[in-house]
Design a protein around this motif. Structure first.
Motif, short mmCIF file in Angstrom:
data_model
loop_
_atom_site.label_atom_id
_atom_site.label_comp_id
_atom_site.label_asym_id
_atom_site.label_seq_id
_atom_site.Cartn_x
_atom_site.Cartn_y
_atom_site.Cartn_z
N GLY A 267 -5.94 -1.60 -7.09
CA GLY A 267 -6.98 -0.69 -6.60
C GLY A 267 -6.39 0.47 -5.81
N THR A 268 -7.27 1.28 -5.26
CA THR A 268 -6.87 2.40 -4.41
C THR A 268 -7.78 2.44 -3.18
OG1 THR A 268 -8.33 3.94 -5.57
CG2 THR A 268 -6.04 3.80 -6.36
N SER A 269 -7.31 3.12 -2.16
CA SER A 269 -8.10 3.27 -0.94
C SER A 269 -7.77 4.62 -0.32
CB SER A 269 -7.78 2.13 0.04
OG SER A 269 -8.57 2.23 1.20
N ARG A 270 -8.79 5.37 0.06
CA ARG A 270 -8.54 6.69 0.61
C ARG A 270 -8.47 6.66 2.13
NH1 ARG A 270 -13.60 10.80 0.40
NH2 ARG A 270 -12.04 11.91 1.61
N LEU A 271 -7.84 7.68 2.68
CA LEU A 271 -7.69 7.82 4.13
C LEU A 271 -8.79 8.71 4.69
CD1 LEU A 271 -3.84 8.42 4.22
CD2 LEU A 271 -5.01 6.39 5.08
N ARG A 272 -9.25 8.39 5.90
CA ARG A 272 -10.24 9.21 6.61
C ARG A 272 -9.84 9.35 8.07
NH1 ARG A 272 -15.26 9.02 3.30
NH2 ARG A 272 -15.04 7.28 1.84
N ILE A 273 -10.26 10.45 8.67
CA ILE A 273 -10.08 10.68 10.10
C ILE A 273 -11.33 10.16 10.80
CG2 ILE A 273 -9.36 12.34 11.85
CD1 ILE A 273 -7.54 12.16 9.35
N ILE B 246 0.85 -1.18 0.00
CA ILE B 246 0.00 0.00 0.00
C ILE B 246 0.89 1.23 0.00
CG2 ILE B 246 -1.83 1.23 1.24
CD1 ILE B 246 -2.43 -1.54 2.59
N GLY B 247 0.61 2.17 -0.91
CA GLY B 247 1.39 3.39 -0.97
C GLY B 247 2.45 3.35 -2.07
#
Length: 300
Positions: free
Chosen positions: A160-166, A146-147
């Motif tokens: 694929g991709t995956s977004r970051l959330r707080i 990842i990254g």
């Protein structure tokens, strides 16, 4: 000098067809090339294999003995090639897969039942490491990373991709309130990584427009540990969508600072060393993961 397969094939073809001309047509060679190949074989063996007459070719006693060995070698090569072809059609053997614990648990494990049903002869060995492993040292066939990728010796296939959330739990927010802007994070318990420090760069901008780098109140090397601490109401965390989708859908974790969060999708790649002949078990595994995930951003 060692005998080659081409020489054995030429010898067997001449015997089977009865002439150098017919053997040449069978092998797709010129008559002179077949004759030279046969002569080279006899020179290496320092014996006469075929007695040439004006009408036909006859095996010598030495030729008859050598023909048995030649046929056995050619049959063995054919069998090996057929087995390799069969493995391409039905991949088999041990496949060592490495991924960070959260990705292993939340993404790969749910896909394994379908993979095992399709490829029952592949023996899976799953290893979880929070850091980047050396594929050769750890005898790893394929790793999910990842990254950004830095190792140019690896072949990478995007999956694929995956977004970051707080995120935080409703219980934590009820006790401490939700931050209205990034600067207010200083007043909260923050859950972050002890290494590498870049994982504590959150997708937020401070008042000066700089990326927010947090100092964890509680630090861990494992994203899965941080997730469980957030679920327990111990603080605010920044995690990837692929490991929090069910938590967000159920309301166990809720997003905070949504209006301030930057859209920073993380790339996810399957990596393996560049080989001229990639093992079928690696190809079928990566194909299965890509197909199952549909190359959509995880968690959406």
């Amino acid at each position: 000098m060692k005998t080659t397969l081409d020489e054995l094939q030429a010898f067997a073809a001449v015997v089977d067809t009865g002439s150098i001309t017919a053997a040449s047509e069978l092998l797709g060679l010129t008559i002179s090339a077949t004759s030279r190949t046969l002569g080279r074989l006899e020179e290496k063996l320092q014996t006469t294999l075929l007695r040439r007459t004006t009408r036909r070719l006859e095996l010598t006693e030495e030729g008859t003995a050598f023909l048995q060995h030649a046929r056995a070698i050619l049959a063995s090569v054919d069998e090996a090639e057929e087995q390799m072809a069969a493995r391409r059609m039905r991949p088999a053997g041990r496949l060592r897969v490495d991924a960070a614990t959260p990705f292993m648990l939340h993404v790969l494990v749910p896909l394994l039942e379908g993979f095992r049903a399709r490829y029952p002869e592949v023996e899976l060995e799953l290893n979880s490491n929070e850091g980047i492993v050396d594929l050769i040292e750890k005898r790893t066939d394929v790793a999910l990373r990842i990254g950004p990728l830095k190792d140019s010796t690896l072949h990478a296939r995007p999956i694929g991709t995956s977004r970051l959330r707080i995120l935080a739990s409703p219980a934590y927010l009820k006790r401490h309130g939700a931050p209205a802007e990034p600067g207010e994070l200083r007043e909260h318990a923050l859950l972050g990584f002890n290494q590498p420090e870049t994982l504590n760069d959150w997708p937020l901008r401070d008042a000066d427009g700089n990326t927010v780098h947090i100092r964890p109140t509680i630090a861990s090397s494992s994203g899965e540990t941080l997730r469980h601490m957030a679920l327990a109401g111990l603080g605010i965390v920044c995690l990837s969508d692929f490991m929090t989708r069910e938590d967000r859908d159920s309301g166990r974790l809720v997003q905070v600072l949504a209006g301030h969060t930057l859209d920073t999708p993380q790339s996810i790649n399957a990596v393996y060393y560049r080989n001229t002949a990639l093992a079928a078990r690696i190809t079928c595994f990566v194909d299965h993961v890509v197909e199952a995930l549909g190359q959509r951003p995880f968690g959406i």
